[in-house]
Design a protein around this motif. Structure first.
Motif, PDB file in Angstrom:
ATOM      1  N   ALA A 226       9.193  14.615  -3.664  1.00 34.06           N
ATOM      2  CA  ALA A 226       9.453  13.998  -4.976  1.00 34.06           C
ATOM      3  C   ALA A 226       8.448  12.874  -5.229  1.00 34.06           C
ATOM      4  CB  ALA A 226      10.877  13.478  -5.028  1.00 34.06           C
ATOM      5  N   LYS A 227       7.892  12.318  -4.131  1.00 36.51           N
ATOM      6  CA  LYS A 227       6.917  11.227  -4.284  1.00 36.51           C
ATOM      7  C   LYS A 227       5.480  11.733  -4.097  1.00 36.51           C
ATOM      8  CE  LYS A 227      10.083   7.751  -2.460  1.00 36.51           C
ATOM      9  NZ  LYS A 227      10.311   6.824  -1.341  1.00 36.51           N
ATOM     10  N   SER A 228       5.248  13.000  -4.334  1.00 37.27           N
ATOM     11  CA  SER A 228       3.933  13.595  -4.085  1.00 37.27           C
ATOM     12  C   SER A 228       2.803  12.821  -4.756  1.00 37.27           C
ATOM     13  CB  SER A 228       3.922  15.040  -4.577  1.00 37.27           C
ATOM     14  OG  SER A 228       2.611  15.538  -4.523  1.00 37.27           O
TER      15      SER A 228
ATOM     16  N   GLU B  36       4.904  12.327   2.417  1.00 38.63           N
ATOM     17  CA  GLU B  36       4.700  11.347   1.351  1.00 38.63           C
ATOM     18  C   GLU B  36       5.946  10.509   1.065  1.00 38.63           C
ATOM     19  OE1 GLU B  36       2.949  14.422   1.967  1.00 38.63           O
ATOM     20  OE2 GLU B  36       3.704  15.100   0.041  1.00 38.63           O
ATOM     21  N   ASP B  37       7.125  11.002   1.530  1.00 40.80           N
ATOM     22  CA  ASP B  37       8.369  10.246   1.309  1.00 40.80           C
ATOM     23  C   ASP B  37       8.281   8.827   1.873  1.00 40.80           C
ATOM     24  OD1 ASP B  37       9.137  12.676   0.421  1.00 40.80           O
ATOM     25  OD2 ASP B  37      11.012  12.753   1.540  1.00 40.80           O
ATOM     26  N   GLU B  38       7.635   8.706   3.052  1.00 39.38           N
ATOM     27  CA  GLU B  38       7.674   7.419   3.750  1.00 39.38           C
ATOM     28  C   GLU B  38       6.298   6.796   3.943  1.00 39.38           C
ATOM     29  OE1 GLU B  38      10.016   7.102   7.291  1.00 39.38           O
ATOM     30  OE2 GLU B  38      11.073   8.966   6.856  1.00 39.38           O
ATOM     31  N   SER B  39       5.255   7.400   3.348  1.00 43.99           N
ATOM     32  CA  SER B  39       3.931   6.804   3.555  1.00 43.99           C
ATOM     33  C   SER B  39       3.202   6.802   2.225  1.00 43.99           C
ATOM     34  CB  SER B  39       3.147   7.605   4.582  1.00 43.99           C
ATOM     35  OG  SER B  39       2.939   8.914   4.109  1.00 43.99           O
ATOM     36  N   ASP B  40       2.164   5.983   2.119  1.00 45.06           N
ATOM     37  CA  ASP B  40       1.411   6.020   0.878  1.00 45.06           C
ATOM     38  C   ASP B  40      -0.077   6.044   1.182  1.00 45.06           C
ATOM     39  OD1 ASP B  40       0.347   2.991   0.107  1.00 45.06           O
ATOM     40  OD2 ASP B  40       2.040   3.103   1.504  1.00 45.06           O
ATOM     41  N   LYS B  41      -0.845   6.406   0.155  1.00 46.06           N
ATOM     42  CA  LYS B  41      -2.275   6.620   0.346  1.00 46.06           C
ATOM     43  C   LYS B  41      -3.000   5.358   0.788  1.00 46.06           C
ATOM     44  CE  LYS B  41      -3.639   8.309  -3.492  1.00 46.06           C
ATOM     45  NZ  LYS B  41      -4.725   8.740  -4.376  1.00 46.06           N
ATOM     46  N   ASN B  42      -2.413   4.216   0.480  1.00 46.03           N
ATOM     47  CA  ASN B  42      -3.044   2.950   0.820  1.00 46.03           C
ATOM     48  C   ASN B  42      -3.322   2.828   2.312  1.00 46.03           C
ATOM     49  OD1 ASN B  42      -4.193   0.790  -0.236  1.00 46.03           O
ATOM     50  ND2 ASN B  42      -2.297  -0.134  -1.015  1.00 46.03           N
TER      51      ASN B  42
ATOM     52  N   GLN C 270       6.165  11.631  13.419  1.00 44.77           N
ATOM     53  CA  GLN C 270       7.549  11.143  13.393  1.00 44.77           C
ATOM     54  C   GLN C 270       8.122  11.210  11.980  1.00 44.77           C
ATOM     55  OE1 GLN C 270       6.960   7.381  15.255  1.00 44.77           O
ATOM     56  NE2 GLN C 270       7.330   8.170  17.332  1.00 44.77           N
ATOM     57  N   ILE C 271       7.289  10.825  11.000  1.00 42.52           N
ATOM     58  CA  ILE C 271       7.759  10.903   9.611  1.00 42.52           C
ATOM     59  C   ILE C 271       8.015  12.355   9.231  1.00 42.52           C
ATOM     60  CG2 ILE C 271       7.181  10.426   7.208  1.00 42.52           C
ATOM     61  CD1 ILE C 271       5.474   8.123   8.113  1.00 42.52           C
ATOM     62  N   CYS C 272       7.051  13.234   9.580  1.00 39.08           N
ATOM     63  CA  CYS C 272       7.176  14.659   9.277  1.00 39.08           C
ATOM     64  C   CYS C 272       8.458  15.210   9.853  1.00 39.08           C
ATOM     65  CB  CYS C 272       6.021  15.440   9.889  1.00 39.08           C
ATOM     66  SG  CYS C 272       4.743  15.776   8.709  1.00 39.08           S
ATOM     67  N   CYS C 273       8.748  14.849  11.092  1.00 38.13           N
ATOM     68  CA  CYS C 273       9.914  15.399  11.759  1.00 38.13           C
ATOM     69  C   CYS C 273      11.180  14.892  11.076  1.00 38.13           C
ATOM     70  CB  CYS C 273       9.897  15.012  13.232  1.00 38.13           C
ATOM     71  SG  CYS C 273      11.243  15.778  14.108  1.00 38.13           S
TER      72      CYS C 273
END
Lengths: 516, 516
Positions: free
Chosen positions: A48-50, A69-75, A112-115
């Motif tokens: 949803a945060k793609s 992308e749910d828990e990380s950002d491009k920054n 870890q985020i992916c999992c």
């Protein structure tokens, strides 16, 4: 030969697509466009945060799932760049290890985020039931992040990978024999011809990447796999169960190396005939006259370089007789010349395919380099992250690129390298030779991709192309058990013959002494 | 997609062809026919005593050179068959070794003759000057016998191999990593899934074939190479210098295994749409009614089987409701039934492609089996020599063939197997599945062959597809030097730390005792 000549499948099919966001999405989308045109029904799983994957599209239906992308950002990538640039000043033997450690900590976090994201889906029976009931015919995924392949394996769908890199290394290491004596491990910045020290470095990198795989990546998913998969399943064996690997590589660019029967090469599949530019840009191109144009773009994930580097580059550009189109985000450099046009987006393939384009200043991402090869435009590389260093090593080895280190970039060395690319015809000649070879294949890369995707659909998999190697434990694969047996047997034989000999000698000696 | 859609080269090219006589010539000629149709000028080097290769042809010019056939005759194979049939009664673990020893003595003799033949040409300056002056653009050769590749290397021509087997083993072993844990060595009659004992056998065969290569085959040519080639040249490295390998295999049939970027698969390239049969034969086929026809052929090199075997086969055929077309040389069996037609030649592909054909009784040569796969006709195998045993193991593993041993053939076991093939639909189903998969490829095998031959011509070689692996000494290839260094270093490190520890302990201990 083009995929347009392939016969259509008798009926459209339902394909579930799990892409990787960012630059990987750019060419996955082009593939989806072709599959849509051939009548297939596409469902794209996205966050949803793609960052780039639109929810609404005329070519696919989207499902919001849980992704990186749910828990990380491009920054995050801009911060990684700062750290990598510091390491670039280390001696080259140590540097690649230091960089790899940096990547490892990123990998650990990413997996870890992916999992966690995957677990949210697997633990949601309603969501999973919906996927199961949809009865897809194929999972098409980029295994750069493993959510797609976990879902595909769980849903028991035939699987096709659209892949460049996988986990800690190059995708080939997961499925084809890769002798470290001439197959450089990703991240090493080595060529296929290595001296003793380089081969040592390569072997150490290989050992480290095996450690990463078994000690960091596999364990990240062990809980999830235990809960939802048959006992003994691990991430590597699920990767190896894919029916077909569409690898975004071409041996015009890649060093030749062993491959497998279920691997097909689609490097540059996103390239197509250049389209007309917007009128304004076309006018700018034409205004360059005989000198032509330099195109600069540093891709999608790095939004801004350090200020002083921007200034140095702008000052170098200002000294050129050429015009420059620069994809630029951030504050306008004060040293900018009149010949330089800053844009916040550019039609990269159409610009590279323009007859006025003379050179491409690029970060060395895979997409951009294949486009440069396709159109025969020599490259000045400014590698920043990940595979960009390795990619540019390959193009440099073929005499079609020069490389400037971002960490030591000055107006002078940047200008010298760029002038060399522009004025020494060998770069253009080499690049155009690569371009001819790259285009000289019986089926276009896109045609290859479409053919093998539909092949897996109509034959419900491609088990007969998959080697049994993947089902063997490592000591069996390397025949260590057999070698051990043969060594024991020959040892026993040696011992027995020595014993018999010494026994005979002894007797003879005794007899002799008796006689005496 | 067919080669007819490939664009023609701007100008015809001069191709020097050095074929292998016998069944290898049968399909090489079909390839030459296509190359001729595309306007290339072909020169075929043959022996004046050639078995099959005509001196005068409408598609090529021939040169009489010196070949294996100068000093050997086909009768030799009948004698070899007698010896092999004796070994077939040995237990399977020993049998393959016994057979391989037989092959070794044949190889030694064959390579000695080949080398003498080659020397006659290399030592004839007028002949060699003629070849040099002809300025060919390509050497197209079957490296099963090495005369073509020696000439090609000497004349410095780009080289394309049309290859199935090479020297002592399968062509892949020469150019691609071949883990013996799942890649069966030729002659072992093993599958890709092996138990411990089979893997032991496979490893021993591998060691033996390496011995054959280095102790028997390479030395046969060392004199010739010393006199006419740069120092250090050996047969293996000349083989590995080929630009492109067109391998007569297909993974529908072959067990999946590692391959290389300059290898392309053309198994079954000789297959084409079946043509109408001669009227008389067509009438015979139609007279079979609903039961259909069994086709039997044992290929080109074995002219006659032992008399009692012929009788047993004829008696079995007589008990079938089917009709039988049998390619037969020798004295008419007394037990021959009315349903069996003996012919001294048959249009094999057209018969296999005929809708009335139900089964193919074959010796298991590569050509025949690919034709059976192409037309989806199940096979009863009667392997006699060479790769025929291995070939039939592959087809049997796919449930598309049964095998009867010639050495233990009786009317009863032959009839039982044939009835099984005819009446159990699984053989036909499996064969038709293989046929569908075999035909399901983006470019036909013949199109693939033509494309890559012309690719090598127009690009003057394909060096960028050739791995550097071939230039590495074996200990470097396997990184043994680097491993040795790392072991010494870690040993030294261990020793140093143990020394330091013990020194520290000692001091502490002494101090303690002093204090006490």
């Amino acid at each position: 030969l083009d995929h347009s000549t392939l016969p259509f499948l008798p009926m459209p099919h339902r394909i579930l697509v799990v892409p990787v966001d960012g630059s990987h999405w750019v060419n996955m989308e082009l593939l989806l466009r072709e599959l849509h045109a051939r009548g297939h029904s596409l469902t794209v799983l996205r966050s949803a945060k793609s960052w780039y994957i639109p929810q609404n599209s005329s070519i696919y239906t989207s499902i919001n799932g849980h992704m990186l992308e749910d828990e990380s950002d491009k920054n995050f990538y801009n911060e990684l760049l700062q750290r990598i640039m510091k390491h670039r000043k280390l001696p080259s033997f140590i540097r690649s290890f230091r960089q790899q450690f940096e990547i490892t900590s990123m990998l650990r976090m990413g997996h870890q985020i992916c999992c966690r994201a995957a677990a949210k889906m697997f633990d949601d029976p309603v969501f999973m039931k919906k996927l199961q009931d949809a009865k897809y015919d194929l999972m098409l995924t980029d295994p750069g992040l493993p959510i797609g392949l976990l879902l595909g394996s769980y849903l028991q769908l035939p699987m096709v990978f659209n892949v460049r890199w996988i986990n800690s290394g190059e995708s080939h290491f997961t499925m084809a024999p890769s002798p470290v004596s001439y197959v450089p491990v990703s991240g090493t910045e080595l060529e296929d011809q290595m001296d003793f020290l380089e081969r040592t470095k390569n072997l150490l990198h290989y050992l480290y990447s095996a450690f990463e795989q078994y000690a960091i990546i596999n364990p990240a998913y062990s809980d999830l796999l235990q809960r939802h998969f048959p006992p003994g399943a691990d991430l590597l064996s699920i990767q190896q169960s894919a029916d077909v690997w569409l690898v975004r590589a071409d041996f015009v660019f890649e060093f030749p190396r062993p491959t497998m029967p279920n691997v097909f090469y689609i490097g540059g599949f996103q390239c197509r005939k250049a389209q007309a530019l917007p009128a304004e840009l076309e006018a700018f191109m034409q205004s360059s006259g005989e000198h032509g144009v330099v195109v600069m773009s540093l891709g999608t994930i790095i939004s801004a370089l350090p200020r002083d580097m921007m200034e140095a580059i702008a000052a170098a550009f200002a000294q050129l007789p050429q015009k420059v189109v620069w994809k630029f985000l951030g504050q306008r450099p004060s040293s900018l010349g009149n010949n330089t046009l800053l844009v916040d987006w550019l039609p990269q393939t159409d610009l590279l395919g323009h007859p006025k384009t003379r050179a491409f200043v690029a970060h060395g991402g895979t997409n951009g380099l294949y486009e440069a090869i396709y159109y025969g435009v020599p490259v000045l590389g400014l590698p920043l992250l990940f595979d960009q260093f390795d990619n540019l090593v390959r193009l440099k080895a073929r005499g079609a690129a020069r490389v400037v280190e971002a960490s030591s970039l000055t107006t002078e060395n940047f200008l010298e390298a760029l002038k060399d690319i522009l004025n020494n015809p060998s770069y253009q000649d080499n690049m155009q030779r690569l371009s001819r070879l790259h285009r000289d294949r019986p089926v276009s890369p896109m045609g290859t991709a479409i053919f093998w995707i539909e092949y897996v659909i109509r034959n419900k998999g491609a088990a007969h192309l998959r080697a049994v190697a993947y089902d063997l434990p490592w000591y069996t694969y390397h025949s260590l058990d057999v070698v051990a047996l043969l060594m024991v047997l020959s040892g026993a034989l040696l011992w027995a013959s020595v014993s018999v000999c010494s026994l005979l000698c002894c007797r003879r000696f005794r007899k002799k002494t008796k006689v005496e």
